[in-house]
Design an enzyme around this catalytic site. Structure first.
Site, PDB file in Angstrom:
ATOM      1  N   ASP A 235     -39.564  -4.611 -18.433  1.00  0.00           N
ATOM      2  CA  ASP A 235     -40.925  -4.371 -18.899  1.00  0.00           C
ATOM      3  C   ASP A 235     -41.252  -5.314 -20.058  1.00  0.00           C
ATOM      4  O   ASP A 235     -40.354  -5.753 -20.789  1.00  0.00           O
ATOM      5  CB  ASP A 235     -41.091  -2.922 -19.358  1.00  0.00           C
ATOM      6  CG  ASP A 235     -40.939  -1.930 -18.222  1.00  0.00           C
ATOM      7  OD1 ASP A 235     -41.155  -2.318 -17.061  1.00  0.00           O
ATOM      8  OD2 ASP A 235     -40.597  -0.758 -18.503  1.00  0.00           O
ATOM      9  N   LYS A 236     -42.518  -5.584 -20.239  1.00  0.00           N
ATOM     10  CA  LYS A 236     -42.955  -6.494 -21.301  1.00  0.00           C
ATOM     11  C   LYS A 236     -42.310  -6.150 -22.642  1.00  0.00           C
ATOM     12  O   LYS A 236     -41.835  -7.041 -23.358  1.00  0.00           O
ATOM     13  CB  LYS A 236     -44.475  -6.427 -21.427  1.00  0.00           C
ATOM     14  CG  LYS A 236     -45.032  -7.194 -22.626  1.00  0.00           C
ATOM     15  CD  LYS A 236     -46.517  -6.950 -22.816  1.00  0.00           C
ATOM     16  CE  LYS A 236     -47.023  -7.600 -24.089  1.00  0.00           C
ATOM     17  NZ  LYS A 236     -48.455  -7.298 -24.350  1.00  0.00           N
TER      18      LYS A 236
END
Length: 314
Positions: free
Chosen positions: A135-136
């Site tokens: 995830d970012k």
């Protein structure tokens, strides 16, 4: 070009060859695979078959995959923290805040843009060689294939669940013991950006054990058996221990009672889920030698835990 080899699983017995290949080599479209079958670029036990021919299971597939430019994204001179690299693959330490793959709203400034600048040949690989994502706002170890052979090998290891992936996460609440969450995951029915536990979801298993217990938080080490989107974040929230800083699954931000000014400042400025991919282990795509890497927690997570510990002692 690269020759990709694989064994047709027994459970695929009776399937059409093109359907079988579509499941075994998901990075290529059905039409592309059918074209390669017609061109004789697919051998089944050293023989050519038609796309509609049925398989028995257990056959050896040899796919002569053609390298072609599949990406149009721009290369950008973005610094990369490369932990390991050889001719087959590389391992990067992704910082929190860096989007892995371009998408709507993030066409530039991503890990893919950085990788294409570092190794332009990645344009010929599915997803620029990225085999799995973070995830970012999750930091840590991520593997990237540099050849079709490596991409197929690493993807197969992921499917076979033979790759070691461990994470460090700071959860809200005081845990008494580790455990396993075995709950299927799927998209949230009312919000497609969220995922949730649902009966018709995909099989998902998360193992966790205690690393350090604080008064109102627990540092855990999480081992993934499967790799679903937001898996750790959803599973931990599901059992009542959401990750600190998670903007999606931990609910509305609430300041702790008896919180020192320093801890309040640290918590308010910690704007990501406290999740770090700390360990990655795999078989080398060419030599089969086992490789493993482990990274310590990044500075922001260390500072967060220190602030919580100091506050707990007051």
């Amino acid at each position: 070009m690269a020759i990709l080899t694989a064994i047709i699983p027994e459970e695929m017995a009776g399937m059409r060859l093109d359907q079988c290949l579509a499941e075994m080599f998901p990075d290529y479209s059905r039409s592309k695979l059918q074209t390669w079958i017609k061109a004789g670029r697919v051998l089944v036990n050293q023989q050519t078959l038609k796309a509609k021919d049925k398989v028995d299971g257990g056959e050896t597939i040899e796919l002569d995959a053609e390298a072609e430019e599949v990406l149009e994204y721009e290369a950008e001179d973005i610094p990369l923290d490369i932990i390991y690299e050889d001719d087959s693959f590389l391992i990067v330490n992704k910082p929190a805040g860096l989007v892995v793959h371009p998408a709507v709203g993030h066409w530039q400034g991503t890990l893919v843009n950085a990788l294409l600048n570092h190794a332009p040949s990645l344009k010929t690989l599915p997803r620029a060689g990225i085999v799995h994502r973070l995830d970012k706002d999750t930091s840590g170890l991520l593997m990237v294939a540099k050849t079709l052979q490596a991409h197929h090998s690493l993807s197969s290891q992921l499917q076979e669940r033979s790759i070691t992936r461990e994470y460090l996460a700071l959860a809200k609440g005081w845990m008494t013991a580790g455990g396993t969450v075995d709950e299927p995951l799927g998209r949230h029915p009312n919000d497609r950006k969220r995922h949730t536990v649902r009966e018709d979801g995909k099989h998902a298993v998360t193992h966790y054990r205690l690393e350090k217990r604080l008064k109102r938080h627990t540092l855990i080490r999480v081992k993934l058996e499967t790799g679903r989107t937001h898996q750790i974040r959803v599973h931990m929230a599901y059992i009542g221990y959401p990750l600190v800083g998670d903007p999606v699954y931990s609910g509305r931000f609430q300041m702790l009672a008896n919180c020192s000014p320093h801890l309040e400042e640290v918590l308010r400025n910690f704007k990501r889920q406290a999740l770090h991919a700390t360990k990655l282990g795999l078989q080398h795509p060419v030599t089969d030698e086992y490789f493993e890497w482990e990274l310590p927690m990044p500075e922001d997570m260390v500072a967060l835990i220190e602030a919580i510990e100091h506050n707990d002692l007051d």
